[in-house]
Design a protein around this motif. Structure first.
Motif, PDB file in Angstrom:
ATOM      1  N   GLU A  52      -6.995  -0.019  -7.100  1.00 12.48           N
ATOM      2  CA  GLU A  52      -6.160  -1.260  -6.451  1.00 12.48           C
ATOM      3  C   GLU A  52      -5.752  -1.980  -7.947  1.00 12.48           C
ATOM      4  O   GLU A  52      -6.659  -1.854  -8.892  1.00 12.48           O
TER       5      GLU A  52
ATOM      6  N   LYS B 108      -3.599   0.404  -3.698  1.00  9.31           N
ATOM      7  CA  LYS B 108      -3.091  -0.949  -3.065  1.00  9.31           C
ATOM      8  C   LYS B 108      -2.646  -1.679  -4.365  1.00  9.31           C
ATOM      9  O   LYS B 108      -3.232  -1.586  -5.396  1.00  9.31           O
TER      10      LYS B 108
ATOM     11  N   LYS C  19       0.862  -1.259  -0.006  1.00  8.94           N
ATOM     12  CA  LYS C  19       0.067  -0.024   0.123  1.00  8.94           C
ATOM     13  C   LYS C  19       0.859   1.190  -0.243  1.00  8.94           C
ATOM     14  O   LYS C  19       1.913   1.140   0.753  1.00  8.94           O
TER      15      LYS C  19
END
Length: 587
Positions: free
Chosen positions: A326, A361, A246
């Motif tokens: 993500e 992420k 992250k």
């Protein structure tokens, strides 16, 4: 033949022996520390050389300076003194320990402290305990130890060798001097450069562990936090290195359409080379796209076409849509080190000025072709209803060996309608986490059979063919982490009947587990496993041709979690004092 005819090396060795024997006559102080007693004794060792004849001239000794003072004072050195301003247990050289504390020591953890072992003679501090005294006392001796080896250092006349020399840093004043003393600069030839490049270059036939994944233009970028929490976009993805990170992204919302790291095409457009430096390219296939709204609702799109981020106005607020939040890469490889498939899963969301900077992420994992991932019993904690991971360790230093059938690693008897132990031999039931189980069967024994023949048979019925020695603490514990696994404690309980054959009749397994981690998402962790093998006296029969015995197994799970206690900070105290004349002139 006189001394002059002896070889020079023999004369030097005899001279060192004589000097070592003379040094052995040095005194050694002995100090006994008790409650209020201190005494000193002197011990003198006589030289081992016999006197020389008067008519034989003595060879002249080479003139040399005295031995330098040792850098380390062994009398003040204490390697077991770990606690500052406190007495360490059984540390006889700890200066913080008093005579009262010495009297309760059981032994000296460090009995001998020596200096440089390469010298022919070195100081040694010897610590011991006089247990015959009342109370026990510590005994300290400082002696000169003689090195028995003939290859020892007798005199050190080069003092800089006893310590590291600080290198001279070039500056404006000493640069010319250092240039004159050094050999100057040297250039690497072209052949050396090509040879070094060949060594550092990856194998062109296949990818190896840790090698950067190459693309048609450069390498596959995997943003990661390096020196700070901010995303570094130039971090390369490495072969067979699974990662999940992250990082924080700081952007100017007005320029969100121009930032490549926020676009979907930045992660889906690269084409990975099948092997390093090859012309075969593997495209990245988008498997799924999930859209996250401002209120955190998720929607999966049926179409996997590339979406571009856009800056729109929602009333008085400006937001940027289709921003990558993500990224999940899934790469398939062969045992020959080739990339065959590349899949991508994306989570796109909406970013407003209120959430800038925001978090991204990134995850990448490698899957070998034609293999199925091993199922786990939890990640990390155990899940109720899944089997316990167990195995055995064949020898010290090896890892845990497990069977391929995870439902057969820790098992008990399986009950059937026939209740015949011999008929259900080999039929086992797995031990499932959180499930208390009990099973059993009947064993019919002929009258002529002896107890010794039945013991091994019944024990194999209860424990199975390969009863494990270790149980995994978590559902995803790795076999190579042996120190984390929980050993199975096997306890045998026998009856108190004397002079009788003890026959195992029951196996009771008790598994203790606890809640581990956060209170919001606790994980089940196994902390102790005990297997009780209960035996009883072999039954004797007076009538009939056979005897019947009940064989049973049971598994019990016990929650030993300590109750969670909420922690609160202590109330702040105000340490304020009024001035002495605050009540003047009333007081």
């Amino acid at each position: 033949m006189g001394p002059r005819d002896l070889p020079p090396l023999l004369l030097v060795l005899l001279d060192c022996w004589a000097s070592g024997s003379a040094q052995a006559g040095a005194t050694s102080a002995v100090t006994t520390e008790g409650l209020n007693s201190t005494e000193a004794a002197l011990m003198t060792l006589r030289p081992a050389l016999s006197p020389r004849p008067s008519e034989t001239p003595r060879a002249p000794r080479p003139s040399s300076g005295p031995r330098p003072t040792p850098v380390t004072d062994v009398a003040a050195l204490c390697v077991c003194d770990l606690l500052p301003a406190q007495c360490d247990i059984n540390c006889c050289c700890d200066p913080d320990c008093s005579s009262v504390e010495f009297s309760v020591f059981s032994t000296c953890s460090v009995p001998v402290v020596t200096g440089d072992r390469q010298f022919c003679s070195q100081k040694a501090a010897i610590y011991s305990l006089n247990s015959t005294a009342n109370p026990p006392q510590r005994v300290f001796r400082l002696v000169d130890q003689i090195n028995p080896s003939i290859f020892c250092i007798h005199i050190t006349n080069y003092k800089p060798a006893l310590s590291f020399i600080n290198p001279e840093v070039p500056d404006e004043k000493n640069f010319d001097t250092l240039m004159r003393t050094s050999d100057g600069f040297s250039l690497t030839t072209e052949s050396d450069i090509s040879f070094t490049t060949k060594l550092d270059a990856p194998n062109a036939d296949k990818y190896e562990y840790g090698v950067h994944l190459q693309t048609s233009d450069s390498f596959l970028r995997f943003p990661s936090p390096l020196t700070s929490s901010l995303c570094a976009d130039d971090n390369p993805a490495a072969f067979l290195v699974n990662q999940a990170v992250k990082c924080t992204r700081r952007i100017n919302l007005e320029q969100c359409e121009e930032i490549e790291a926020l676009s979907m095409a930045y992660y889906s457009s690269p084409k990975i080379l099948r092997v390093p430096n090859s012309k075969t390219k593997v495209p990245i296939t988008v498997q799924s796209i999930i859209i996250q709204s401002l209120n955190k609702t998720l929607t999966r799109l049926e179409d996997t076409a590339v979406l571009k981020q856009a800056l729109v106005e929602a009333g008085d607020v400006r937001i940027c849509t289709n921003v990558v939040l993500e990224v999940k890469y899934s790469l398939t490889y062969t045992d020959a080190g080739e990339i065959t498939k590349a899949h991508l899963a994306l989570l796109l969301g909406t970013v407003s000025s209120a959430v800038v900077p925001f978090q991204q992420k990134f995850e990448i994992r490698f899957i070998q072709q034609n293999t199925k991932p091993a199922p786990l019993s939890g990640n990390p904690g155990y899940v109720a209803g899944l089997p316990l991971a167990a195995g055995f360790r064949p020898q010290k230093g090896s890892g845990i060996i497990q069977t391929m059938n995870r439902y057969g690693q820790l098992t008990i008897l399986r009950s059937t309608t026939e209740q015949d132990c011999l008929a259900i031999e080999g039929i086992r039931a797995p031990v499932l986490f959180g499930y208390n189980m009990q099973s059993g069967c009947k064993l019919r024994l002929p009258r002529a059979i002896t107890c010794q023949l039945v013991v091994q048979k019944v024990k194999s019925l209860l424990m199975g063919q390969g009863f494990p020695d270790y149980v995994a603490p978590f559902g995803n514990s790795r076999a190579q982490d042996v120190l984390d696994w929980v050993p199975v404690h096997l306890v045998t309980q026998a009856s108190h009947v004397k002079d009788s054959c003890q026959l195992p009749v029951a196996l009771v397994i008790e598994v203790k587990w606890t809640k581990y981690g956060s209170l919001l998402n606790p994980q089940a962790k196994i902390v102790n496993v005990t297997a009780n093998l209960i035996s009883s006296a072999f039954p004797e029969t007076n009538s009939g041709n056979e005897r019947t015995m009940l064989i049973s197994t049971a598994v019990t799970f016990v929650d030993v979690s300590a109750p969670a206690e909420a922690g609160f900070r202590a109330r702040p105290t105000i340490n304020a004092k009024l001035p002495f004349d605050f009540f003047f002139p009333f007081v």
